[in-house]
Design an enzyme around this catalytic site. Structure first.
Site, PDB file in Angstrom:
ATOM      1  N   LYS A  41      24.250  55.062  31.956  1.00  0.00           N
ATOM      2  CA  LYS A  41      24.783  53.684  31.952  1.00  0.00           C
ATOM      3  C   LYS A  41      25.965  53.662  32.914  1.00  0.00           C
ATOM      4  O   LYS A  41      26.830  54.522  32.819  1.00  0.00           O
ATOM      5  CB  LYS A  41      25.351  53.322  30.564  1.00  0.00           C
ATOM      6  CG  LYS A  41      24.369  53.314  29.455  1.00  0.00           C
ATOM      7  CD  LYS A  41      24.999  52.805  28.172  1.00  0.00           C
ATOM      8  CE  LYS A  41      25.867  53.830  27.481  1.00  0.00           C
ATOM      9  NZ  LYS A  41      26.305  53.456  26.134  1.00  0.00           N
ATOM     10  N   ARG A  90      25.980  53.222  13.047  1.00  0.00           N
ATOM     11  CA  ARG A  90      26.206  51.820  12.658  1.00  0.00           C
ATOM     12  C   ARG A  90      24.963  51.169  12.083  1.00  0.00           C
ATOM     13  O   ARG A  90      25.042  50.185  11.386  1.00  0.00           O
ATOM     14  CB  ARG A  90      26.675  51.011  13.877  1.00  0.00           C
ATOM     15  CG  ARG A  90      28.032  51.416  14.408  1.00  0.00           C
ATOM     16  CD  ARG A  90      28.231  50.911  15.805  1.00  0.00           C
ATOM     17  NE  ARG A  90      27.173  51.442  16.671  1.00  0.00           N
ATOM     18  CZ  ARG A  90      26.896  50.994  17.881  1.00  0.00           C
ATOM     19  NH1 ARG A  90      27.588  50.003  18.389  1.00  0.00           N
ATOM     20  NH2 ARG A  90      25.928  51.542  18.595  1.00  0.00           N
TER      21      ARG A  90
END
Ligand code: COA
Length: 161
Positions: A41, A90
């Protein structure tokens, strides 16, 4: 001396990351927050900026140090003589990703170990890209990032920059 590593792109560090760091630092003697320099990324903040922001936030943590790394996590782990890697979870998709990550790392290094810490519910929707998106529209990021770096992030997104 038990060392753990918390790796990530931290582009930028969020309150969610801070919670994981706070909890993980009480489980080891030394926690290294390891900022990945070159990720697949493309990062918005430079590695130096990401390290500096993390250092500002983590000043009060006496057993936490921040550094950057490049290359394979398992190599960095062995260089630092770290016992384990810490990652925050998460969601279900984070969990699946972490299983793959740990299986790959174990193929590369048979002593690889990791701790997966469930994120606090109220931080489970925060990600660095959400912070960047809100900041790019001039929105309020105060609930998402530590106060020490809120203005630094806002300034980087200001139209004069
Ligand atoms: N709170 C808030 N955000 C969290 C979070 C938490 N507790 N946990 C993860 N995130 C977010 C990050 O902000 C990031 O958000 P973004 O995608 O919006 O920017 C996203 O989740 C995941 O990023 P990150 O934790 O930085 O992981 P990653 O997938 O980019 O990188 C590494 C993970 C660094 C562990 C991995 O890429 C690595 O080890 N690289 C080195 C090369 C290597 O060894 N490769 C072989 C192994 S496959």
């Amino acid at each position: 001396m038990k060392t753990f590593i918390y790796p990530g792109s931290f582009d930028p560090l969020t309150r969610g990351h801070m919670d994981i760091i706070w909890r993980a630092s009480s489980l080891c003697d030394r926690l290294i927050v390891a900022v990945l320099k070159n990720n697949s990324k493309e990062a918005f903040f430079s590695p130096e900026e990401r390290v500096q922001m993390a250092q500002l936030c983590l000043l009060p943590f006496s057993n936490v140090l921040v550094c950057s790394f490049d290359g394979l996590l398992v190599d960095f782990m062995q260089e630092q003589k770290a016992a384990a890697v810490v990652r925050g979870i998460r969601s279900e998709s984070d969990f699946r990703y972490e299983l793959e990550l740990s299986a790959t790392n174990r193929l590369l290094y048979d002593k690889y170990e990791s701790f997966l810490l469930p994120a606090r519910q109220d931080y489970a929707i925060i990600s660095s890209s959400i912070v960047r998106e809100v900041a790019s529209y001039g929105g309020d990021i105060s609930a998402m990032v530590p106060e020490q770096i809120e203005n630094i992030i806002k300034e980087r997104f200001s139209p004069n920059n």
